[in-house]
Design a protein around this motif. Structure first.
Motif, PDB file in Angstrom:
ATOM      1  N   VAL A 186       0.816  -1.213   0.000  1.00  0.00           N
ATOM      2  CA  VAL A 186       0.000   0.000   0.000  1.00  0.00           C
ATOM      3  C   VAL A 186       0.850   1.263   0.000  1.00  0.00           C
ATOM      4  N   THR A 187       2.001   1.226   0.646  1.00  0.00           N
ATOM      5  CA  THR A 187       2.880   2.398   0.649  1.00  0.00           C
ATOM      6  C   THR A 187       3.339   2.719  -0.765  1.00  0.00           C
ATOM      7  N   GLN A 188       3.863   1.740  -1.480  1.00  0.00           N
ATOM      8  CA  GLN A 188       4.346   1.979  -2.843  1.00  0.00           C
ATOM      9  C   GLN A 188       3.190   2.308  -3.784  1.00  0.00           C
ATOM     10  N   GLN A 189       2.036   1.648  -3.613  1.00  0.00           N
ATOM     11  CA  GLN A 189       0.892   1.984  -4.461  1.00  0.00           C
ATOM     12  C   GLN A 189       0.483   3.434  -4.246  1.00  0.00           C
ATOM     13  N   THR A 190       0.500   3.911  -3.011  1.00  0.00           N
ATOM     14  CA  THR A 190       0.128   5.297  -2.739  1.00  0.00           C
ATOM     15  C   THR A 190       1.125   6.256  -3.380  1.00  0.00           C
ATOM     16  N   VAL A 191       2.414   5.942  -3.291  1.00  0.00           N
ATOM     17  CA  VAL A 191       3.440   6.766  -3.949  1.00  0.00           C
ATOM     18  C   VAL A 191       3.160   6.844  -5.446  1.00  0.00           C
ATOM     19  N   THR A 192       2.909   5.715  -6.070  1.00  0.00           N
ATOM     20  CA  THR A 192       2.639   5.665  -7.511  1.00  0.00           C
ATOM     21  C   THR A 192       1.385   6.448  -7.865  1.00  0.00           C
ATOM     22  N   VAL A 193       0.332   6.273  -7.087  1.00  0.00           N
ATOM     23  CA  VAL A 193      -0.914   6.998  -7.328  1.00  0.00           C
ATOM     24  C   VAL A 193      -0.667   8.501  -7.295  1.00  0.00           C
ATOM     25  N   LEU A 194       0.031   8.970  -6.286  1.00  0.00           N
ATOM     26  CA  LEU A 194       0.244  10.411  -6.150  1.00  0.00           C
ATOM     27  C   LEU A 194       1.169  10.952  -7.237  1.00  0.00           C
ATOM     28  N   GLU A 195       2.102  10.144  -7.732  1.00  0.00           N
ATOM     29  CA  GLU A 195       2.900  10.548  -8.896  1.00  0.00           C
ATOM     30  C   GLU A 195       2.005  10.709 -10.115  1.00  0.00           C
ATOM     31  N   ARG A 196       1.046   9.813 -10.291  1.00  0.00           N
ATOM     32  CA  ARG A 196       0.107   9.905 -11.417  1.00  0.00           C
ATOM     33  C   ARG A 196      -0.811  11.117 -11.263  1.00  0.00           C
ATOM     34  N   VAL A 197      -1.238  11.380 -10.041  1.00  0.00           N
ATOM     35  CA  VAL A 197      -2.054  12.571  -9.775  1.00  0.00           C
ATOM     36  C   VAL A 197      -1.265  13.821 -10.154  1.00  0.00           C
ATOM     37  N   ASP A 198      -0.011  13.904  -9.713  1.00  0.00           N
ATOM     38  CA  ASP A 198       0.834  15.055 -10.061  1.00  0.00           C
ATOM     39  C   ASP A 198       0.938  15.237 -11.573  1.00  0.00           C
ATOM     40  N   ALA A 199       1.164  14.137 -12.286  1.00  0.00           N
ATOM     41  CA  ALA A 199       1.330  14.206 -13.740  1.00  0.00           C
ATOM     42  C   ALA A 199       0.049  14.666 -14.428  1.00  0.00           C
ATOM     43  N   ALA A 231      -0.572  18.143 -16.524  1.00  0.00           N
ATOM     44  CA  ALA A 231      -1.079  18.129 -17.896  1.00  0.00           C
ATOM     45  C   ALA A 231      -2.313  19.016 -18.049  1.00  0.00           C
ATOM     46  N   ALA A 232      -3.054  19.169 -16.952  1.00  0.00           N
ATOM     47  CA  ALA A 232      -4.265  20.000 -16.968  1.00  0.00           C
ATOM     48  C   ALA A 232      -3.957  21.463 -16.624  1.00  0.00           C
ATOM     49  N   GLY A 233      -2.697  21.759 -16.317  1.00  0.00           N
ATOM     50  CA  GLY A 233      -2.312  23.133 -16.017  1.00  0.00           C
ATOM     51  C   GLY A 233      -2.499  23.550 -14.576  1.00  0.00           C
ATOM     52  N   THR A 234      -2.394  22.587 -13.660  1.00  0.00           N
ATOM     53  CA  THR A 234      -2.557  22.907 -12.245  1.00  0.00           C
ATOM     54  C   THR A 234      -1.608  22.036 -11.415  1.00  0.00           C
ATOM     55  N   ASP A 235      -1.762  22.069 -10.102  1.00  0.00           N
ATOM     56  CA  ASP A 235      -0.925  21.254  -9.225  1.00  0.00           C
ATOM     57  C   ASP A 235      -1.649  20.997  -7.912  1.00  0.00           C
ATOM     58  N   LYS A 236      -0.997  20.231  -7.040  1.00  0.00           N
ATOM     59  CA  LYS A 236      -1.631  19.798  -5.792  1.00  0.00           C
ATOM     60  C   LYS A 236      -1.966  20.946  -4.851  1.00  0.00           C
ATOM     61  N   SER A 237      -1.372  22.104  -5.030  1.00  0.00           N
ATOM     62  CA  SER A 237      -1.713  23.248  -4.174  1.00  0.00           C
ATOM     63  C   SER A 237      -3.116  23.775  -4.461  1.00  0.00           C
ATOM     64  N   LYS A 238      -3.712  23.299  -5.546  1.00  0.00           N
ATOM     65  CA  LYS A 238      -5.050  23.747  -5.922  1.00  0.00           C
ATOM     66  C   LYS A 238      -6.108  22.655  -5.743  1.00  0.00           C
ATOM     67  N   LEU A 239      -5.768  21.611  -4.986  1.00  0.00           N
ATOM     68  CA  LEU A 239      -6.741  20.547  -4.731  1.00  0.00           C
ATOM     69  C   LEU A 239      -7.951  21.105  -3.995  1.00  0.00           C
ATOM     70  N   LEU A 240      -9.123  20.689  -4.422  1.00  0.00           N
ATOM     71  CA  LEU A 240     -10.374  21.063  -3.762  1.00  0.00           C
ATOM     72  C   LEU A 240     -10.910  19.911  -2.923  1.00  0.00           C
TER      73      LEU A 240
END
Length: 114
Positions: A35-48, A52-61
């Motif tokens: 689960v630790t590595q899966q979470t790391v991978t998920v969050l890397e995909r979220v960042d990417a 690509a959409a022109g935003t970042d994690k500082s703008k999470l709602l």
């Protein structure tokens, strides 16, 4: 208002941008990882996808997190806490659910502003 679809597929898109709102589909890690590595991978995909959409994690709602087993809550949170922008935490819910495949331990869905 236009709609932009990123990583569009037959069944779903990786992200959909409508106006200044970005909706990500549920992101999962690599089957077989813990689960630790899966979470790391998920969050890397979220960042990417956010980039690509022109935003970042500082703008999470909002974030919705599904765990296959709530016993993994602490391990997932350790990775989340190191990743999330502490000055801009989103509204968040976490629950336990049977995921699409038994080897997936965590799935994360986010909505962000641009």
């Amino acid at each position: 208002m236009s709609i932009q679809r990123l990583e569009a597929g037959r069944r779903m898109s990786g992200a959909v941008v409508h106006g200044d709102t970005v909706y990500l589909s549920g992101q999962v890690g690599n089957a077989g990882d813990d689960v630790t590595q899966q979470t790391v991978t998920v969050l890397e995909r979220v960042d990417a996808l956010l980039a690509a959409a022109g935003t970042d994690k500082s703008k999470l709602l909002q974030a919705t997190i599904w765990l296959a087993d709530m016993n993994d809550f602490g391990a997932m949170n350790a990775v989340w806490d190191a990743w999330v922008d502490p000055a801009n935490t989103p509204a968040r819910a976490t629950g336990e659910s049977k995921l699409a495949a038994p080897d997936y331990l965590v799935e994360i869905i986010v909505v962000a502003a641009r």
